[in-house]
Design a protein around this motif. Sequence first.
Motif, PDB file in Angstrom:
ATOM      1  N   GLU A 188      45.324  34.899  45.762  1.00 37.49           N
ATOM      2  CA  GLU A 188      45.173  34.371  44.499  1.00 37.49           C
ATOM      3  C   GLU A 188      43.923  35.233  43.821  1.00 37.49           C
ATOM      4  N   PRO A 189      44.266  35.908  42.951  1.00 39.67           N
ATOM      5  CA  PRO A 189      43.044  36.853  42.451  1.00 39.67           C
ATOM      6  C   PRO A 189      41.615  36.090  42.012  1.00 39.67           C
ATOM      7  N   VAL A 190      40.552  36.366  42.317  1.00 37.04           N
ATOM      8  CA  VAL A 190      39.351  35.834  41.716  1.00 37.04           C
ATOM      9  C   VAL A 190      38.762  37.032  40.483  1.00 37.04           C
ATOM     10  N   GLY A 191      38.953  38.082  40.717  1.00 35.82           N
ATOM     11  CA  GLY A 191      38.681  39.048  39.697  1.00 35.82           C
ATOM     12  C   GLY A 191      39.066  40.427  39.914  1.00 35.82           C
ATOM     13  N   ALA A 192      39.269  41.118  38.930  1.00 39.82           N
ATOM     14  CA  ALA A 192      39.231  42.432  39.309  1.00 39.82           C
ATOM     15  C   ALA A 192      38.796  43.540  38.357  1.00 39.82           C
ATOM     16  N   MET A 193      38.501  44.713  38.910  1.00 34.65           N
ATOM     17  CA  MET A 193      37.730  45.658  38.105  1.00 34.65           C
ATOM     18  C   MET A 193      38.458  46.973  38.235  1.00 34.65           C
TER      19      MET A 193
END
Lengths: 300, 54
Positions: A188-193
């Motif tokens: 489950e993605p927490v965040g992306a950059m």
Amino acid sequence: MKVGLLYSRIRKDEKLLLEELRDRDHEVAKIDVRKQRFSIREPPEAFEGVDIVLDRCLATSRSRYATQFCDAYDIPVVNSAETAEICADKVKNSLALERAGIPTPNTEVAFTKESAMEIIESFGYPCVIKPVIGSWGRLMAKIDSKSAAEAVLEHKATLGHYEHKVFYVQEFVDKPGRDIRVLAVDGEPVGAMVRSSEHWLTNAAKGAETDAFELDDEARALVKEASDAVGGGLLGVDLMETGVSQRDTRNTSGDAPEAGGYTVHEVNHTVEFKALNDATDIDVTGEVVDWLESKVEVTA
Amino acid sequence: MVECVECGAEVSLHDSLEVGEIIDCTTCGAELEVIDVEPPELDKAPELEEDWGE
């Protein structure tokens, strides 16, 4: 809960975790892996009463063995020994992604310079040689010519540790000056950059600029699949944009490939997240500790 | 303030010091590891190893 934070160096990432855990009144045992004696029979004293071990070892070799010992002591550890074993080694990483049907750069391995040269010549130039163990973009070689290939292979064969004689050759992916790092918990993605650089290496550790990135459904699905492929956990999934859906290029139906598209080149198991914390508005540390709390609830 | 074990210069420390943290000496550039916090004590940090990373 009582968290055993296994470390050898407290980076900003570990400081953020320590602060968040203490703010929530969790007990934290900082366990310096360099000072431990790991018996095959019983856990070191430092592990007593620990509900979960958070492996933040800087050295991959220590991480791989320490997590095996946690398993042997029946102490829950994140990430698991299985995940560490796969993610620590680029060959196992690539095999796991390919086995799961996830788009990943074409890769071949050889054990002699001559066979490695055959791979390079068949891939064409440029292509990439990577160490099977290593991180932060170190010892990566973009091979632009036959003479460069010969030189790098000679150096690796002559000067390197035996692991450098496992020649890992990968196709060069002509990404758009950036790649994508996704921090995920059990897929489950927490965040992306995005990590952007004029250099072909776009690691944050190499000084790439970072900026928040919104994942689309295709990327989200790939992150979940890549996480599952390596056994799940707190992971850094690295993707490159290809402009063409890699799944479609494998599709022989004759339909035109869709726009978009990613290839997953790596999954990292002792993921650093300070750059993501700075690049986004997301409380990354808080989300990671939320997840840790949920893991302890499940195992309790 | 503690003394840099490499060059002897005074190294200023922040409040939330953690054992295991790395401090740079602003005089000589040495990486110093915090090995104790009460009182603060520094030692030379280990050199980068090939298998370090994430």
